[in-house]
Write a protein that holds these residues in place. Structure first.
Motif, mmCIF file in Angstrom:
data_model
loop_
_atom_site.group_PDB
_atom_site.id
_atom_site.type_symbol
_atom_site.label_atom_id
_atom_site.label_comp_id
_atom_site.label_asym_id
_atom_site.label_seq_id
_atom_site.Cartn_x
_atom_site.Cartn_y
_atom_site.Cartn_z
ATOM 1 N N UNK A 187 0.845 -1.197 0.000
ATOM 2 C CA UNK A 187 0.000 0.000 0.000
ATOM 3 C C UNK A 187 0.881 1.249 0.000
ATOM 4 N N UNK A 188 0.648 2.112 -0.977
ATOM 5 C CA UNK A 188 1.377 3.385 -1.038
ATOM 6 C C UNK A 188 0.525 4.444 -0.344
ATOM 7 N N UNK A 189 0.935 4.833 0.869
ATOM 8 C CA UNK A 189 0.180 5.823 1.642
ATOM 9 C C UNK A 189 0.465 7.241 1.173
ATOM 10 N N UNK A 190 1.706 7.497 0.802
ATOM 11 C CA UNK A 190 2.112 8.820 0.318
ATOM 12 C C UNK A 190 2.987 8.621 -0.911
ATOM 13 N N UNK A 191 2.775 9.436 -1.925
ATOM 14 C CA UNK A 191 3.575 9.329 -3.139
ATOM 15 C C UNK A 191 4.108 10.700 -3.533
ATOM 16 N N UNK A 192 5.390 10.883 -3.339
ATOM 17 C CA UNK A 192 6.106 12.095 -3.748
ATOM 18 C C UNK A 192 5.406 13.369 -3.269
ATOM 19 N N UNK A 193 5.140 13.427 -1.975
ATOM 20 C CA UNK A 193 4.494 14.595 -1.360
ATOM 21 C C UNK A 193 5.546 15.654 -1.058
ATOM 22 N N UNK A 194 5.275 16.869 -1.511
ATOM 23 C CA UNK A 194 6.187 17.992 -1.252
ATOM 24 C C UNK A 194 5.369 19.223 -0.895
ATOM 25 N N UNK A 195 5.762 19.921 0.166
ATOM 26 C CA UNK A 195 5.167 21.213 0.513
ATOM 27 C C UNK A 195 6.028 21.891 1.565
ATOM 28 N N UNK A 196 5.753 23.154 1.795
ATOM 29 C CA UNK A 196 6.480 23.915 2.810
ATOM 30 C C UNK A 196 5.498 24.503 3.810
ATOM 31 N N UNK A 197 5.922 24.542 5.053
ATOM 32 C CA UNK A 197 5.147 25.111 6.155
ATOM 33 C C UNK A 197 6.027 26.170 6.800
ATOM 34 N N UNK A 198 5.622 27.432 6.668
ATOM 35 C CA UNK A 198 6.447 28.538 7.153
ATOM 36 C C UNK A 198 6.303 28.732 8.663
ATOM 37 N N UNK A 199 7.307 29.355 9.242
ATOM 38 C CA UNK A 199 7.321 29.669 10.661
ATOM 39 C C UNK A 199 6.046 30.422 11.076
ATOM 40 N N UNK A 200 5.382 29.943 12.119
ATOM 41 C CA UNK A 200 4.181 30.538 12.722
ATOM 42 C C UNK A 200 2.927 30.382 11.854
ATOM 43 N N UNK A 201 3.019 29.601 10.798
ATOM 44 C CA UNK A 201 1.879 29.393 9.913
ATOM 45 C C UNK A 201 0.925 28.352 10.508
ATOM 46 N N UNK A 202 -0.380 28.518 10.232
ATOM 47 C CA UNK A 202 -1.363 27.484 10.552
ATOM 48 C C UNK A 202 -1.720 26.821 9.228
#
Length: 197
Positions: free
Chosen positions: A16-31
């Motif tokens: 089972x492939x749960x995640x496939x090539x996931x990319x993102x950024x979460x900035x400091x203090x971001x919700x």
């Protein structure tokens, strides 16, 4: 508080492939909210960032530092699980204080930190009560207080509004926004695409 970056994260559980090539950024203090249907891998993303799951491919970075070899306890990430997992035989105070006692913090500091968090979340009246007497919203607040009291750099909330009726869910959304603004910490949450989470 770190900037968080995921690059090409793939996670398999057997075939089972749960995640496939996931990319993102979460900035400091971001919700940041991760939205998707059931079994889309939302919880797996949170667990990978927290270090509880090791990706098959890709890397997680905190402020540009790769986390692949950094164990969970050194990442300074607090993960609040969907099932809340409150201890039924411990009152609100003891549930919230538990992670501080594990760290062997002095009792006077524990009292101060629990009192501060309880005041922020407006749950002082729950400190001497057992979880069986809490409403759904009160259980959520106590579980969040237990997450907050550690004062981590990064909060990961696994469907924090699940299992609440519509009115309480709306109130808790407002509360989470207020708390996030007061804490000034980075926060990632997951919920169902339908908006029911």
């Amino acid at each position: 508080m770190p900037d968080v970056k995921l690059t090409g994260i793939t996670k398999r559980f057997g075939k089972v492939v749960a995640l496939k090539e996931v990319s993102f950024e979460l900035k400091n203090k971001e919700f940041f909210t991760i939205v998707g249907p059931t079994n889309a891998g939302k919880t797996t993303i949170l667990r990978v960032v927290a270090g509880l799951e090791k990706p098959n491919q890709g890397e997680v970075f905190f402020d540009g530092r790769p986390m692949g070899q950094v164990p969970p306890h050194e990442r300074d990430v607090a993960l609040m699980f969907q099932n809340l997992a409150l201890y039924p035989h411990r009152n609100g105070f003891d549930n919230i204080a538990f992670p501080l006692r594990v760290k062997k913090m002095p009792p006077d500091r524990i009292l101060k930190k629990v009192s501060e968090v309880a005041s922020l979340l407006r749950i002082e009246h729950l400190l001497d009560r057992l979880p069986a007497t809490f409403s759904g919203g009160e259980r959520q607040r106590v579980a969040f207080a237990r997450t907050m009291v550690r004062d981590p750099n990064l909060y990961m909330l696994d469907e924090p509004l699940a299992n609440l009726d519509a009115l309480i869910r709306l109130q808790m959304r407002i509360e989470l926004k207020r708390i996030h603004q007061e804490l000034e910490k980075t926060c990632a949450s997951r919920r169902l695409a339908s908006g029911l989470g």
